[in-house]
Scaffold this active site. Sequence first.
Site, PDB file in Angstrom:
ATOM      1  N   HIS A 174      48.166  22.610 -36.018  1.00 40.58           N
ATOM      2  CA  HIS A 174      46.795  22.654 -35.301  1.00 40.58           C
ATOM      3  C   HIS A 174      46.883  23.922 -34.384  1.00 40.58           C
ATOM      4  CE1 HIS A 174      47.515  18.128 -35.917  1.00 40.58           C
ATOM      5  NE2 HIS A 174      46.468  18.630 -36.821  1.00 40.58           N
TER       6      HIS A 174
ATOM      7  N   GLU B  50      47.401  24.276 -30.634  1.00 38.05           N
ATOM      8  CA  GLU B  50      48.573  24.057 -30.070  1.00 38.05           C
ATOM      9  C   GLU B  50      49.690  25.294 -29.954  1.00 38.05           C
ATOM     10  OE1 GLU B  50      47.721  19.550 -31.906  1.00 38.05           O
ATOM     11  OE2 GLU B  50      49.492  20.476 -32.423  1.00 38.05           O
TER      12      GLU B  50
ATOM     13  N   HIS C 273      54.226  20.475 -32.595  1.00 40.14           N
ATOM     14  CA  HIS C 273      52.680  20.098 -32.358  1.00 40.14           C
ATOM     15  C   HIS C 273      52.712  20.518 -30.806  1.00 40.14           C
ATOM     16  CE1 HIS C 273      51.047  18.862 -35.976  1.00 40.14           C
ATOM     17  NE2 HIS C 273      52.250  18.889 -36.466  1.00 40.14           N
TER      18      HIS C 273
ATOM     19  N   GLU D 208      56.519  16.947 -30.425  1.00 37.81           N
ATOM     20  CA  GLU D 208      55.238  17.032 -29.611  1.00 37.81           C
ATOM     21  C   GLU D 208      55.690  17.745 -28.302  1.00 37.81           C
ATOM     22  OE1 GLU D 208      52.089  16.792 -30.600  1.00 37.81           O
ATOM     23  OE2 GLU D 208      52.363  15.259 -32.110  1.00 37.81           O
TER      24      GLU D 208
HETATM   25 ZN   LIG Z   1      49.093  18.466 -33.561  1.00 33.68          ZN
END
Ligand SMILES: [Zn+2]
Length: 375
Positions: free
Chosen positions: A166, A169, A259, A335
């Site tokens: 992504h 990010e 992420h 994350e």
């Molecule tokens: Zn992500």
Amino acid sequence: MRITSNFDSGNIQVIRAEQPDDIQLAINKDNQSDFFQWFHFKLDSTPFINHKLTIQNVDKAAYPDGWQNYQAVASYDREEWFRVDTEFDGTNLHIDHTPEHDITYFAYFAPYSYERHLDLISWAQTCFDCRHEHLGETLDGRDMSLLVVGQPEEGKKKIWITARQHPGETMAEWLIEGLLERLLDEDDGVGRSLLDKAVLYIVPNMNPDGSARGHLRTNANGANLNREWQSPSQENSPEVLYVLNKMQQTGVDMFLDVHGDEALPYNFVAGSEGTPSYNARIETLENRFKQAFLMATPEFQDEVGYPKDEPGKANLTVACNAVAHQFDCLAYTLEMPFKDNINLADAAYGWSPKRSKQLGEDVLIAIHAVADHLR
Ligand SMILES: [Zn+2]
């Protein structure tokens, strides 16, 4: 007064920008997609007067919860990104700011430019035990780069790390920069010991097109790459296809996919407990990894995260689940916050490039702690 986003990872739509107290903006959607949230633009105006910026209709963005208790980042020199307060009124995001210089950059999070990405790859390949491998071209014709760190030898574990599927990010690539700096430091015991046991296959940027285009979540074709791991295609998701093909050549004993999360103000991991192949061996490895990570840094925690998948209910189009399932290996999505880790809040900088890089150094301790036990 002038507002522009015509540069690497820029994204803003100017609706009205004539008066400093009435600047109306909107965020462009990712190409061929409905996702939007990433913004990055330059304001060129008169310093020392208050500017009222409104980004319209952010309630329609991908993660409206991301605007609650959110601070944007701003910079005068494009090196130091400090936080500026925002107010979300349920529809629009308001930023009040009095610039100290003619030019101010604003962004959703500290950008990680394509040029810096190329610098990172080029620096890494000059280090001992690191080589570059070209995996293929993206839809916009950019290079997909893999760094192979360590000497492949019989019995060594194969550890894969991917970041920034992504593209908005950016903290994910900041983390990789810190991780590589430690791993490639010949005076660092953790890095040296890990490379005695393992070869690391690292993709610092899984989505260079989306990154350069200023996307939040998708590639040039509007594909969310982290939903393409069951059946990636050359036409829609070559980035995933190349990496998965290479994984099948090398094998995978551990996988980490890095992420950022828009809403949750914590660092956390999400595992593969919902995959059909999940078993006690993987659970033991997960616990060993998390214990070592918790010991390594208070920036990591395991109290708050995503709800756990029910057994057998994992989404196998997601990288972490797909790789765990195919290779019967430890696999985590890592994350980081866009906002801050509120356990160690920092009002001036929030979660930042420096802290992301430090987390990249620290996660090597957790990887090192499991490396002997992966098979
Ligand atoms: Zn992500």
